[in-house]
Design a protein around this motif. Structure first.
Motif, mmCIF file in Angstrom:
data_model
loop_
_atom_site.group_PDB
_atom_site.id
_atom_site.type_symbol
_atom_site.label_atom_id
_atom_site.label_comp_id
_atom_site.label_asym_id
_atom_site.label_seq_id
_atom_site.Cartn_x
_atom_site.Cartn_y
_atom_site.Cartn_z
ATOM 1 N N ASP A 1 0.834 -1.189 0.000
ATOM 2 C CA ASP A 1 0.000 0.000 0.000
ATOM 3 C C ASP A 1 0.878 1.251 0.000
ATOM 4 O O ASP A 1 0.492 2.292 -0.498
ATOM 5 C CB ASP A 1 -0.905 0.029 1.231
ATOM 6 N N GLU A 2 2.042 1.136 0.598
ATOM 7 C CA GLU A 2 3.017 2.219 0.631
ATOM 8 C C GLU A 2 4.364 1.644 0.223
ATOM 9 O O GLU A 2 4.700 0.525 0.597
ATOM 10 C CB GLU A 2 3.140 2.816 2.032
ATOM 11 N N VAL A 3 5.131 2.431 -0.532
ATOM 12 C CA VAL A 3 6.427 1.965 -1.022
ATOM 13 C C VAL A 3 7.503 2.955 -0.590
ATOM 14 O O VAL A 3 7.328 4.168 -0.709
ATOM 15 C CB VAL A 3 6.429 1.831 -2.567
ATOM 16 N N TYR A 4 8.592 2.431 -0.099
ATOM 17 C CA TYR A 4 9.761 3.222 0.261
ATOM 18 C C TYR A 4 10.974 2.549 -0.346
ATOM 19 O O TYR A 4 10.997 1.337 -0.542
ATOM 20 C CB TYR A 4 9.926 3.305 1.789
ATOM 21 N N PHE A 5 11.981 3.347 -0.639
ATOM 22 C CA PHE A 5 13.225 2.814 -1.179
ATOM 23 C C PHE A 5 14.300 2.925 -0.118
ATOM 24 O O PHE A 5 14.333 3.901 0.640
ATOM 25 C CB PHE A 5 13.653 3.599 -2.426
ATOM 26 N N MET A 6 15.174 1.938 -0.077
ATOM 27 C CA MET A 6 16.310 2.007 0.834
ATOM 28 C C MET A 6 17.494 2.549 0.056
ATOM 29 O O MET A 6 17.829 2.052 -1.006
ATOM 30 C CB MET A 6 16.641 0.630 1.398
ATOM 31 N N LYS A 7 18.090 3.581 0.588
ATOM 32 C CA LYS A 7 19.281 4.160 -0.014
ATOM 33 C C LYS A 7 20.321 4.240 1.088
ATOM 34 O O LYS A 7 20.171 5.025 2.025
ATOM 35 C CB LYS A 7 18.980 5.541 -0.590
ATOM 36 N N LYS A 8 21.304 3.379 0.978
ATOM 37 C CA LYS A 8 22.313 3.191 2.019
ATOM 38 C C LYS A 8 21.611 2.799 3.314
ATOM 39 O O LYS A 8 21.095 1.722 3.413
ATOM 40 C CB LYS A 8 23.214 4.398 2.147
ATOM 41 N N VAL A 9 21.531 3.670 4.297
ATOM 42 C CA VAL A 9 20.912 3.309 5.575
ATOM 43 C C VAL A 9 19.634 4.080 5.860
ATOM 44 O O VAL A 9 19.157 4.098 6.990
ATOM 45 C CB VAL A 9 21.910 3.491 6.750
ATOM 46 N N THR A 10 19.067 4.724 4.845
ATOM 47 C CA THR A 10 17.861 5.499 5.068
ATOM 48 C C THR A 10 16.722 5.022 4.169
ATOM 49 O O THR A 10 16.949 4.472 3.098
ATOM 50 C CB THR A 10 18.112 7.004 4.789
#
Length: 153
Positions: free
Chosen positions: A135-144
């Motif tokens: 339902d929600e998407v986030y991307f991991m970039k290094k440690v965030t």
């Protein structure tokens, strides 16, 4: 108590680590999950059987875990994760090692588990999983964690 840790908690951590160890792959799936379920005493053998069946494994299988394919071990891990009906479920690449039919079955299972009071976090590189499950998407970039910039599309 030992350094603020209850003995039961220490026993649980040690047993979970032992059950992950390759030398104990001779344990039959149902017995392994029953051992884990017994640590917290929240569920019985029937719920363990239901979890095993819900991921497409035969709960009466006599083959030891060490003889399982990667896909079968993945299904067993998912059964372990869902057997106590958790309110927070975190899965890292849950379709890894599954054939197309197995991946589809696990996707359907996870969709059926979606409820307002449950949080399911899935880490995946598979676009289909993200589109169908999230339902929600986030991307991991290094440690965030970053929210996708939808204005770029």
């Amino acid at each position: 108590m030992m350094n603020g840790w209850g003995c039961n908690r220490i026993f649980q951590k040690v047993l979970v680590q032992l059950l992950k160890h390759r030398e104990l792959y001779h344990i039959i799936q149902h017995k392994k999950l029953c051992l884990l379920a017994g640590l917290r005493g929240r569920i019985g053998k029937e719920k363990v059987r239901n979890a095993i069946c819900s991921v497409g494994l035969n709960s009466d299988e006599k083959k030891t875990v060490g003889k399982y394919s990667l896909g079968m071990r993945q299904r067993l891990g998912i059964a372990q994760a869902i057997m106590e009906n958790p309110q927070l479920l975190i899965l890292d690449e849950p379709m890894n090692g599954l054939d197309l039919k197995g991946a589809d079955a696990i996707r359907k299972l996870l969709i059926s588990m979606k409820k307002p009071e449950r949080i399911i976090i899935v880490a995946s590189h598979i676009q289909q999983d993200i589109e169908e499950l999230c339902d929600e998407v986030y991307f991991m970039k290094k440690v965030t964690l970053e929210s996708p910039d939808l204005s770029e599309n």
